[in-house]
Design a protein around this motif. Sequence first.
Motif, PDB file in Angstrom:
ATOM      1  N   GLU A 141      -5.833  11.721   1.172  1.00 50.45           N
ATOM      2  CA  GLU A 141      -4.759  11.195  -0.531  1.00 50.45           C
ATOM      3  C   GLU A 141      -3.677  10.342   0.060  1.00 50.45           C
ATOM      4  OE1 GLU A 141      -3.601  15.194  -1.758  1.00 50.45           O
ATOM      5  OE2 GLU A 141      -5.265  15.961  -1.256  1.00 50.45           O
ATOM      6  N   LEU A 142      -3.528   9.292  -0.374  1.00 55.59           N
ATOM      7  CA  LEU A 142      -2.268   8.897  -0.641  1.00 55.59           C
ATOM      8  C   LEU A 142      -1.649   9.410   0.296  1.00 55.59           C
ATOM      9  CD1 LEU A 142      -1.004   5.705   0.202  1.00 55.59           C
ATOM     10  CD2 LEU A 142      -1.342   6.027  -1.997  1.00 55.59           C
TER      11      LEU A 142
ATOM     12  N   ILE B 281       5.800   3.256   0.206  1.00 55.29           N
ATOM     13  CA  ILE B 281       6.964   3.876  -0.168  1.00 55.29           C
ATOM     14  C   ILE B 281       7.062   4.850  -0.991  1.00 55.29           C
ATOM     15  CG2 ILE B 281       9.431   4.034   0.494  1.00 55.29           C
ATOM     16  CD1 ILE B 281       8.954   0.809   1.549  1.00 55.29           C
ATOM     17  N   SER B 282       6.879   4.265  -2.044  1.00 53.64           N
ATOM     18  CA  SER B 282       6.955   5.758  -3.449  1.00 53.64           C
ATOM     19  C   SER B 282       5.903   6.636  -3.695  1.00 53.64           C
ATOM     20  CB  SER B 282       7.304   4.472  -4.741  1.00 53.64           C
ATOM     21  OG  SER B 282       6.526   4.043  -4.841  1.00 53.64           O
ATOM     22  N   GLN B 283       4.645   6.296  -3.046  1.00 55.83           N
ATOM     23  CA  GLN B 283       3.149   7.328  -3.239  1.00 55.83           C
ATOM     24  C   GLN B 283       2.437   7.911  -1.415  1.00 55.83           C
ATOM     25  OE1 GLN B 283       0.548   5.386  -5.888  1.00 55.83           O
ATOM     26  NE2 GLN B 283       1.919   3.586  -6.936  1.00 55.83           N
ATOM     27  N   SER B 284       3.640   7.888  -0.956  1.00 52.10           N
ATOM     28  CA  SER B 284       3.199   8.343   0.652  1.00 52.10           C
ATOM     29  C   SER B 284       3.991   9.183   0.817  1.00 52.10           C
ATOM     30  CB  SER B 284       2.410   6.783   1.341  1.00 52.10           C
ATOM     31  OG  SER B 284       3.701   6.251   1.590  1.00 52.10           O
ATOM     32  N   HIS B 285       3.550   9.486   2.453  1.00 55.37           N
ATOM     33  CA  HIS B 285       4.657  10.165   3.418  1.00 55.37           C
ATOM     34  C   HIS B 285       6.101   9.062   3.770  1.00 55.37           C
ATOM     35  CE1 HIS B 285       2.885  14.155   4.380  1.00 55.37           C
ATOM     36  NE2 HIS B 285       3.378  14.147   3.677  1.00 55.37           N
ATOM     37  N   GLY B 286       5.505   7.739   3.670  1.00 57.25           N
ATOM     38  CA  GLY B 286       6.597   6.608   4.076  1.00 57.25           C
ATOM     39  C   GLY B 286       5.745   5.597   4.904  1.00 57.25           C
ATOM     40  N   PRO B 287       6.403   4.558   5.081  1.00 57.26           N
ATOM     41  CA  PRO B 287       6.205   3.770   5.880  1.00 57.26           C
ATOM     42  C   PRO B 287       6.233   3.414   7.650  1.00 57.26           C
ATOM     43  CG  PRO B 287       8.065   3.058   4.660  1.00 57.26           C
ATOM     44  CD  PRO B 287       7.980   4.696   4.903  1.00 57.26           C
TER      45      PRO B 287
ATOM     46  N   GLU C  35     -11.754   7.203   0.840  1.00 56.55           N
ATOM     47  CA  GLU C  35     -11.085   8.010  -0.013  1.00 56.55           C
ATOM     48  C   GLU C  35      -9.303   7.537   0.038  1.00 56.55           C
ATOM     49  OE1 GLU C  35     -13.013   9.331   1.544  1.00 56.55           O
ATOM     50  OE2 GLU C  35     -14.007  10.891   0.194  1.00 56.55           O
ATOM     51  N   LEU C  36      -9.345   7.310   1.113  1.00 57.52           N
ATOM     52  CA  LEU C  36      -7.376   6.099   1.183  1.00 57.52           C
ATOM     53  C   LEU C  36      -7.913   4.984   0.698  1.00 57.52           C
ATOM     54  CD1 LEU C  36      -4.729   6.936   1.889  1.00 57.52           C
ATOM     55  CD2 LEU C  36      -4.812   6.650   4.086  1.00 57.52           C
ATOM     56  N   GLY C  37      -8.715   4.299   1.871  1.00 56.12           N
ATOM     57  CA  GLY C  37      -9.095   2.946   1.487  1.00 56.12           C
ATOM     58  C   GLY C  37      -8.710   2.899  -0.064  1.00 56.12           C
TER      59      GLY C  37
ATOM     60  N   LEU D  44      -5.544   2.241  -2.156  1.00 60.47           N
ATOM     61  CA  LEU D  44      -4.794   1.541  -0.857  1.00 60.47           C
ATOM     62  C   LEU D  44      -4.956   0.036  -2.045  1.00 60.47           C
ATOM     63  CD1 LEU D  44      -3.666   2.422   2.332  1.00 60.47           C
ATOM     64  CD2 LEU D  44      -1.671   2.034   0.227  1.00 60.47           C
ATOM     65  N   THR D  45      -6.381   0.286  -2.075  1.00 66.65           N
ATOM     66  CA  THR D  45      -6.842  -1.226  -2.717  1.00 66.65           C
ATOM     67  C   THR D  45      -6.441  -1.052  -4.369  1.00 66.65           C
ATOM     68  OG1 THR D  45      -9.141  -0.212  -2.915  1.00 66.65           O
ATOM     69  CG2 THR D  45      -8.962  -1.853  -1.199  1.00 66.65           C
ATOM     70  N   ASP D  46      -6.397   0.092  -4.513  1.00 66.15           N
ATOM     71  CA  ASP D  46      -6.183   0.572  -6.376  1.00 66.15           C
ATOM     72  C   ASP D  46      -4.641  -0.536  -6.339  1.00 66.15           C
ATOM     73  OD1 ASP D  46      -8.307   1.371  -6.808  1.00 66.15           O
ATOM     74  OD2 ASP D  46      -7.793   3.085  -7.655  1.00 66.15           O
ATOM     75  N   ILE D  47      -3.618   0.343  -5.581  1.00 64.72           N
ATOM     76  CA  ILE D  47      -2.308  -0.658  -5.527  1.00 64.72           C
ATOM     77  C   ILE D  47      -1.503  -1.738  -5.267  1.00 64.72           C
ATOM     78  CG2 ILE D  47      -1.173   1.955  -5.772  1.00 64.72           C
ATOM     79  CD1 ILE D  47      -0.460   1.348  -3.742  1.00 64.72           C
ATOM     80  N   LEU D  48      -2.614  -2.455  -4.086  1.00 63.62           N
ATOM     81  CA  LEU D  48      -2.186  -3.496  -3.552  1.00 63.62           C
ATOM     82  C   LEU D  48      -2.239  -4.811  -4.192  1.00 63.62           C
ATOM     83  CD1 LEU D  48      -2.853  -2.744   0.697  1.00 63.62           C
ATOM     84  CD2 LEU D  48      -0.572  -2.554  -1.037  1.00 63.62           C
ATOM     85  N   GLU D  49      -1.512  -5.391  -4.330  1.00 67.56           N
ATOM     86  CA  GLU D  49      -1.235  -7.311  -5.201  1.00 67.56           C
ATOM     87  C   GLU D  49      -2.391  -7.377  -3.493  1.00 67.56           C
ATOM     88  OE1 GLU D  49       0.733 -10.586  -7.590  1.00 67.56           O
ATOM     89  OE2 GLU D  49       1.522  -8.459  -6.978  1.00 67.56           O
TER      90      GLU D  49
END
Length: 274
Positions: free
Chosen positions: A154-155, A184-190, A257-259, A262-267
């Motif tokens: 989970e992201l 940053i806004s969707q995870s525990h942090g960067p 699943e985490l991949g 991330l691919t869903d949101i990364l431009e």
Amino acid sequence: MASSDVEKWYQAAVDVAKEAGVIIRDGFYKAKKVEMKGNPRDLVTETDKAVEDMVMATLHKTFPDHKFIGEESVAAGAKCELTDAPTWIIDPVDGTMNFVHSFPYTCISIGLWVDKEARVAVVFNPILDQLYTAKKGEGAYLNGQPIKVSGQKELSKSLVMTELWCRPDEKKMKIAYSNAMKVISQSHGPRCMGSAALNMCQVAQGGADGYYEIGLHAWDVAAGKLIVEEAGGVVTDITGAPIDIMNRRLLCVSSPELGKALTDILEIYEEERD
Ligand code: IPD
Ligand code: CA
Ligand code: CA
Ligand code: CA
């Protein structure tokens, strides 16, 4: 592939990485001779060059038929071409900016690729004495102990590494920063630590759940890819497609699943190939 070949490659890679470690450690706390490459934040030191020269000369002596790709040789005009021939892909100092500042997150990265597949990988941080190793099909290790990815899916519960930099192309920077904001806004942090190879090793050992970056080169990822995969992780292009290490885009994650999250949101954007 004879297993004796693999053992010979592996031992040579570990031995030369340790020898490189002595040079890196030696230069680490001293004043550095720093030169600028492309821009004021793209630096090279005499240690980068000395390590690459030593590693290439040593491996060439043992494996005269093998090919080489090394960051500083390519910078000096050598070809950056990956064929089916056994090819050592070397980043003499990954995290040069950290090295310049004596920030102890810096390493040598060595990957041996045969038939366009990684067979042996060594990443060594001589300052913290962390030696990450992998052979294809035989697991990944930190100082001889097996490591594995966190398996996080989970992201929203993930620690995600990336790098944020100032580069001349503002459009690309904006995309990188906007991607980071989404993560940053969707995870525990960067986490931005300054060494691609060590970031990948961090995912491999379960200290972070994912790492992505656009703008990397073959030498940044050649060893880390095998270490992450042998630790049970997934390494792809940032689109989720199979990775082409010449294409300068990387996503490495603890689970498919985490991949996907991330691919869903990364431009994405394209970088010029070496
Ligand atoms: C760099 C580092 C950095 C990453 C850059 C790389 P170098 O390698 O891995 O973390 O953001 O893209 O070029 O120049 O220190 O070997
Ligand atoms: Ca560099
Ligand atoms: Ca690098
Ligand atoms: Ca480097």
